[in-house]
Scaffold this motif. Structure first.
Motif, PDB file in Angstrom:
ATOM      1  N   THR A 133       0.838  -1.209   0.000  1.00 45.25           N
ATOM      2  CA  THR A 133       0.000   0.000   0.000  1.00 45.25           C
ATOM      3  C   THR A 133       0.869   1.254   0.000  1.00 45.25           C
ATOM      4  O   THR A 133       0.606   2.226  -0.738  1.00 45.25           O
ATOM      5  CB  THR A 133      -0.922  -0.003   1.226  1.00 45.25           C
ATOM      6  N   LEU A 134       1.905   1.224   0.836  1.00 39.71           N
ATOM      7  CA  LEU A 134       2.787   2.388   0.900  1.00 39.71           C
ATOM      8  C   LEU A 134       3.516   2.602  -0.415  1.00 39.71           C
ATOM      9  O   LEU A 134       3.697   3.742  -0.857  1.00 39.71           O
ATOM     10  CB  LEU A 134       3.787   2.182   2.055  1.00 39.71           C
ATOM     11  N   ARG A 135       3.930   1.528  -1.082  1.00 42.65           N
ATOM     12  CA  ARG A 135       4.613   1.685  -2.365  1.00 42.65           C
ATOM     13  C   ARG A 135       3.675   2.274  -3.419  1.00 42.65           C
ATOM     14  O   ARG A 135       4.076   3.088  -4.238  1.00 42.65           O
ATOM     15  CB  ARG A 135       5.165   0.343  -2.843  1.00 42.65           C
ATOM     16  N   THR A 136       2.381   1.876  -3.371  1.00 41.05           N
ATOM     17  CA  THR A 136       1.407   2.466  -4.303  1.00 41.05           C
ATOM     18  C   THR A 136       1.287   3.967  -4.091  1.00 41.05           C
ATOM     19  O   THR A 136       1.244   4.756  -5.042  1.00 41.05           O
ATOM     20  CB  THR A 136       0.042   1.792  -4.126  1.00 41.05           C
ATOM     21  N   LEU A 137       1.250   4.373  -2.791  1.00 38.93           N
ATOM     22  CA  LEU A 137       1.156   5.800  -2.491  1.00 38.93           C
ATOM     23  C   LEU A 137       2.404   6.538  -2.976  1.00 38.93           C
ATOM     24  O   LEU A 137       2.316   7.654  -3.521  1.00 38.93           O
ATOM     25  CB  LEU A 137       0.963   6.011  -0.990  1.00 38.93           C
ATOM     26  N   VAL A 138       3.570   5.948  -2.781  1.00 47.02           N
ATOM     27  CA  VAL A 138       4.813   6.583  -3.230  1.00 47.02           C
ATOM     28  C   VAL A 138       4.833   6.691  -4.750  1.00 47.02           C
ATOM     29  O   VAL A 138       5.267   7.707  -5.308  1.00 47.02           O
ATOM     30  CB  VAL A 138       6.028   5.786  -2.710  1.00 47.02           C
ATOM     31  N   ASP A 139       4.359   5.655  -5.444  1.00 45.21           N
ATOM     32  CA  ASP A 139       4.308   5.715  -6.909  1.00 45.21           C
ATOM     33  C   ASP A 139       3.400   6.838  -7.387  1.00 45.21           C
ATOM     34  O   ASP A 139       3.721   7.546  -8.351  1.00 45.21           O
ATOM     35  CB  ASP A 139       3.823   4.368  -7.466  1.00 45.21           C
ATOM     36  N   ASP A 140       2.254   7.002  -6.681  1.00 45.06           N
ATOM     37  CA  ASP A 140       1.352   8.100  -7.045  1.00 45.06           C
ATOM     38  C   ASP A 140       2.044   9.450  -6.877  1.00 45.06           C
ATOM     39  O   ASP A 140       1.947  10.345  -7.745  1.00 45.06           O
ATOM     40  CB  ASP A 140       0.085   8.062  -6.200  1.00 45.06           C
ATOM     41  N   LEU A 141       2.746   9.609  -5.751  1.00 42.74           N
ATOM     42  CA  LEU A 141       3.466  10.861  -5.514  1.00 42.74           C
ATOM     43  C   LEU A 141       4.499  11.126  -6.592  1.00 42.74           C
ATOM     44  O   LEU A 141       4.635  12.239  -7.106  1.00 42.74           O
ATOM     45  CB  LEU A 141       4.138  10.828  -4.139  1.00 42.74           C
ATOM     46  N   LEU A 142       5.244  10.106  -6.955  1.00 45.61           N
ATOM     47  CA  LEU A 142       6.289  10.279  -7.955  1.00 45.61           C
ATOM     48  C   LEU A 142       5.693  10.606  -9.310  1.00 45.61           C
ATOM     49  O   LEU A 142       6.228  11.451 -10.052  1.00 45.61           O
ATOM     50  CB  LEU A 142       7.130   8.997  -8.035  1.00 45.61           C
ATOM     51  N   ASP A 143       4.578   9.968  -9.661  1.00 42.13           N
ATOM     52  CA  ASP A 143       3.946  10.254 -10.957  1.00 42.13           C
ATOM     53  C   ASP A 143       3.446  11.698 -11.024  1.00 42.13           C
ATOM     54  O   ASP A 143       3.605  12.387 -12.039  1.00 42.13           O
ATOM     55  CB  ASP A 143       2.789   9.277 -11.193  1.00 42.13           C
ATOM     56  N   VAL A 144       2.809  12.150  -9.937  1.00 45.09           N
ATOM     57  CA  VAL A 144       2.324  13.527  -9.919  1.00 45.09           C
ATOM     58  C   VAL A 144       3.490  14.509  -9.992  1.00 45.09           C
ATOM     59  O   VAL A 144       3.437  15.534 -10.675  1.00 45.09           O
ATOM     60  CB  VAL A 144       1.467  13.780  -8.663  1.00 45.09           C
ATOM     61  N   ALA A 145       4.580  14.210  -9.292  1.00 49.67           N
ATOM     62  CA  ALA A 145       5.754  15.085  -9.328  1.00 49.67           C
ATOM     63  C   ALA A 145       6.311  15.170 -10.745  1.00 49.67           C
ATOM     64  O   ALA A 145       6.689  16.251 -11.214  1.00 49.67           O
ATOM     65  CB  ALA A 145       6.820  14.558  -8.373  1.00 49.67           C
ATOM     66  N   LYS A 146       6.365  14.053 -11.440  1.00 46.86           N
ATOM     67  CA  LYS A 146       6.847  14.068 -12.818  1.00 46.86           C
ATOM     68  C   LYS A 146       5.932  14.900 -13.712  1.00 46.86           C
ATOM     69  O   LYS A 146       6.393  15.656 -14.568  1.00 46.86           O
ATOM     70  CB  LYS A 146       6.924  12.635 -13.352  1.00 46.86           C
ATOM     71  N   ALA A 147       4.613  14.757 -13.508  1.00 47.97           N
ATOM     72  CA  ALA A 147       3.669  15.518 -14.333  1.00 47.97           C
ATOM     73  C   ALA A 147       3.829  17.011 -14.105  1.00 47.97           C
ATOM     74  O   ALA A 147       3.843  17.810 -15.045  1.00 47.97           O
ATOM     75  CB  ALA A 147       2.241  15.069 -14.035  1.00 47.97           C
ATOM     76  N   GLU A 148       3.962  17.424 -12.827  1.00 51.07           N
ATOM     77  CA  GLU A 148       4.087  18.843 -12.546  1.00 51.07           C
ATOM     78  C   GLU A 148       5.417  19.389 -13.021  1.00 51.07           C
ATOM     79  O   GLU A 148       5.541  20.567 -13.379  1.00 51.07           O
ATOM     80  CB  GLU A 148       3.915  19.096 -11.049  1.00 51.07           C
ATOM     81  N   ALA A 149       6.451  18.563 -13.030  1.00 52.28           N
ATOM     82  CA  ALA A 149       7.769  19.013 -13.471  1.00 52.28           C
ATOM     83  C   ALA A 149       7.897  19.015 -14.986  1.00 52.28           C
ATOM     84  O   ALA A 149       8.933  19.394 -15.515  1.00 52.28           O
ATOM     85  CB  ALA A 149       8.855  18.132 -12.849  1.00 52.28           C
ATOM     86  N   GLY A 150       6.845  18.603 -15.684  1.00 55.62           N
ATOM     87  CA  GLY A 150       6.899  18.581 -17.131  1.00 55.62           C
ATOM     88  C   GLY A 150       7.707  17.429 -17.693  1.00 55.62           C
ATOM     89  O   GLY A 150       8.141  17.460 -18.848  1.00 55.62           O
ATOM     90  N   GLN A 151       7.939  16.405 -16.869  1.00 52.27           N
ATOM     91  CA  GLN A 151       8.739  15.271 -17.323  1.00 52.27           C
ATOM     92  C   GLN A 151       7.898  14.209 -18.023  1.00 52.27           C
ATOM     93  O   GLN A 151       8.445  13.245 -18.553  1.00 52.27           O
ATOM     94  CB  GLN A 151       9.471  14.645 -16.129  1.00 52.27           C
ATOM     95  N   LEU A 152       6.575  14.380 -18.000  1.00 56.16           N
ATOM     96  CA  LEU A 152       5.709  13.454 -18.731  1.00 56.16           C
ATOM     97  C   LEU A 152       5.393  14.074 -20.086  1.00 56.16           C
ATOM     98  O   LEU A 152       4.630  15.032 -20.183  1.00 56.16           O
ATOM     99  CB  LEU A 152       4.416  13.198 -17.954  1.00 56.16           C
ATOM    100  N   VAL A 153       5.988  13.555 -21.125  1.00 57.56           N
ATOM    101  CA  VAL A 153       5.783  14.058 -22.482  1.00 57.56           C
ATOM    102  C   VAL A 153       5.140  12.943 -23.301  1.00 57.56           C
ATOM    103  O   VAL A 153       5.709  11.855 -23.426  1.00 57.56           O
ATOM    104  CB  VAL A 153       7.106  14.491 -23.132  1.00 57.56           C
ATOM    105  N   PRO A 154       3.932  13.168 -23.816  1.00 56.48           N
ATOM    106  CA  PRO A 154       3.268  12.109 -24.588  1.00 56.48           C
ATOM    107  C   PRO A 154       4.084  11.696 -25.812  1.00 56.48           C
ATOM    108  O   PRO A 154       4.701  12.531 -26.478  1.00 56.48           O
ATOM    109  CB  PRO A 154       1.937  12.745 -25.003  1.00 56.48           C
TER     110      PRO A 154
END
Length: 547
Positions: free
Chosen positions: A238-259
């Motif tokens: 459960t904790l790893r799922t939460l950490v993955d969510d945090l990391l994904d959101v951080a990447k999106a806000e940092a502009g590191q997610l490029v389609p």
């Protein structure tokens, strides 16, 4: 006539009379004209004398609007014309009265004329003085008004300057606040990313070690200890799922997610997603329904990002649905957009909180949260991904009636292959040798071979021999014009598919467009360039085009 008009006319005639003193055979003719409008005309003629002085004519023109003058040698004529406000029905009466006054010579003498002129001048001077006084008063009022306007302008300018100063200060403060918010957001994003990375290592160790302990032999752990290790492993997941969510959101806000758009088999994507999500259905009363993979339309998008967004939405629905179903539907919204909908029969979201569920870390409070751990990042992260893919996410819900989330995405298209810059062969048909000489080098830049013919009758046979990629055809030719040649090409089965570009020197209004059906484009010979020809033929224009 009004008094002022009488004075102007008398003054003008006096000025002309003084100018004509000494001329021979001077005559004055006064007449009333009814057509086109009532007017008084005075004609002054002389038989021997110099032309009128320029100063005298200038003075008279300032007094009388209509003045004409003609001099031939030492003879000449001057005509003055002044409009008079006489109704048409009274014109004969007025004309008789004027004629009687002119014929009554006994009523006029020099002294009486001088007295009359003096009276007229006195009246004119009085009127001028009155107008001067009135003008003086008006000027004083204007001066006072101008002073008030200047004072008001100064006051408004001072107020506007103060306002501008305040606006500039406020703008500077807003810029400073925006910079601080931007820096805080960037610091938050860096913190999430760093913490998420740092947490993953220990988490993976905890999960791995707990699994090793759980898989140990029966003599190593007792029943209670084995249950405790299982709880540790589950909490770690459960904790790893939460950490993955945090990391994904951080990447999106940092502009590191490029389609990275690519063709996606939507049916296969949903089948894989169903295989992943079905084990998460914790309640046997909940049905997870996916659409038939075989009926899925084509889509061009980023497969990984779309999978993450849909997984978050489906997981959210399963988490808060204790009975009923979670259904996924796909349907085209229009030729350019596709709608993927996730519907559930769960607890629903109150209307006043539907906007807030897209805020990071926000969760709707209530008994439904018991046993459903989460970060409040699922919906914000899904919407951010959908927006990165060029789509929109629309949520509708009601407490007790479930939730519906629609993801609307552009269908997209693969980039078209670049058009060629040259074709193997082009045929030009034009009877003008000079224009053909100009056209040939332009065609040579977009064709390997250029064939030129001078008559529409020769074109079909030349096209059969050369098998060109396209034909450039003149409209105005002597024997068989371009319209007839187009008809012949369209009627021939082996030539009808060859693209034809029409060239003409005729004005646009003279072109019979209904007879140009088979033509791909119509270009004018004026300012024709290689870029125009290339675009009309669907080719990539050369980098440098010649006019």
């Amino acid at each position: 006539m009004e008094r002022q008009d009488q004075i102007r006319l008398a003054t003008a005639l006096s000025e002309l009379g003084r100018d004509r003193l000494g001329c021979a055979e001077v005559t004055v003719r006064i007449s009333l004209a009814a057509d086109p409008v009532p007017a008084l005309e005075v004609t002054l003629r002389w038989a021997e004398g110099p032309p009128p002085a320029v100063e005298a004519l200038g003075s008279v023109r300032r007094l009388i609007r209509e003045l004409s003058e003609q001099s031939v040698g030492r003879r000449g004529v001057i005509v003055l014309r002044h409009l008079i406000p006489v109704p048409a029905e009274r014109f004969p009466e007025i004309a008789d009265r004027v004629a009687a006054a002119l014929l009554d010579r006994a009523a006029a003498n020099r002294e009486e004329d001088l007295r009359a002129q003096t009276r007229d001048l006195i009246v004119a001077l009085e009127e001028a003085r009155a107008q001067g006084e009135e003008l003086k008063l008006v000027n004083e009022e204007l001066a006072q008004t101008n002073a008030g306007v200047l004072a008001l302008y100064s006051e408004l300018s001072a107020e506007l300057e103060q306002t501008n100063t305040g606006v500039v200060a406020l703008h500077t403060e807003l810029e400073d606040k925006s910079r601080q918010l931007r820096e805080a957001s960037e610091a938050k994003t860096r913190f999430w990313a760093n913490v998420s990375h740092e947490l993953r290592g220990p988490l993976n160790s905890v999960i791995g070690l707990s699994r090793l302990l759980a898989e140990a032999g029966p003599g190593v752990l007792g029943g209670e200890q084995r249950e405790q290790v299982s709880l540790i492993a589950a909490s770690g997941e459960t904790l790893r799922t939460l950490v993955d969510d945090l990391l994904d959101v951080a990447k999106a806000e940092a502009g590191q997610l490029v389609p990275q758009p690519a063709p996606v088999e939507l049916g296969l994507l949903l089948a894989q997603l169903e295989a992943v999500m079905r084990p998460l259905v914790a309640q046997p009363e909940v049905i997870l329904a996916f659409p038939d993979p075989a009926s899925m339309p084509a889509l061009v998008t980023d497969e990984t990002m779309l999978t993450r967004a849909l997984r978050n939405l489906i997981s959210n629905s399963l988490k808060f649905t204790t009975s009923g179903q979670v259904r996924i539907e796909v349907r085209p919204q229009d030729p350019d957009r596709l709608e993927i909908t996730v519907m559930d029969t769960g607890v629903g979201i109150p209307e006043d909180e539907q906007a807030r569920v897209f805020e990071e870390f926000y969760q709707v409070r209530g008994p439904h949260q018991r046993g459903n751990a989460g970060t409040g990042l699922g919906l914000p992260y899904a919407r951010r991904i959908v927006e990165l893919l060029g789509g929109t996410l629309i949520l509708s819900s009601a407490p007790g009636n479930g939730t519906r989330v629609a993801v609307v995405l552009p269908v997209g298209a693969l980039p078209a292959a670049p058009a060629p810059s040259r074709v193997p062969c082009l045929i030009s048909c034009d009877d003008d040798p000079a224009f053909s000489a100009v056209l040939r080098p332009l065609l040579a830049r977009i064709a390997e071979t250029v064939v030129q013919v001078a008559d529409g009758a020769e074109l079909p046979e030349a096209a059969r021999r050369a098998r060109p990629s396209a034909i450039v055809l003149d409209l105005d030719m002597p024997h068989i014009d371009g319209y007839e040649t187009l008809r012949l090409l369209a009627a021939a089965e082996d030539l009808a598919a060859i693209p034809v570009v029409v060239l003409t020197g005729l004005p646009v209004t003279e072109i019979e467009r209904e007879r140009l059906g088979p033509a791909r484009a119509v270009l004018t010979k004026e300012r024709l360039g290689v870029r125009d020809l290339a675009c009309a033929l669907g080719l990539t224009p050369p980098e440098e085009s010649e006019p």
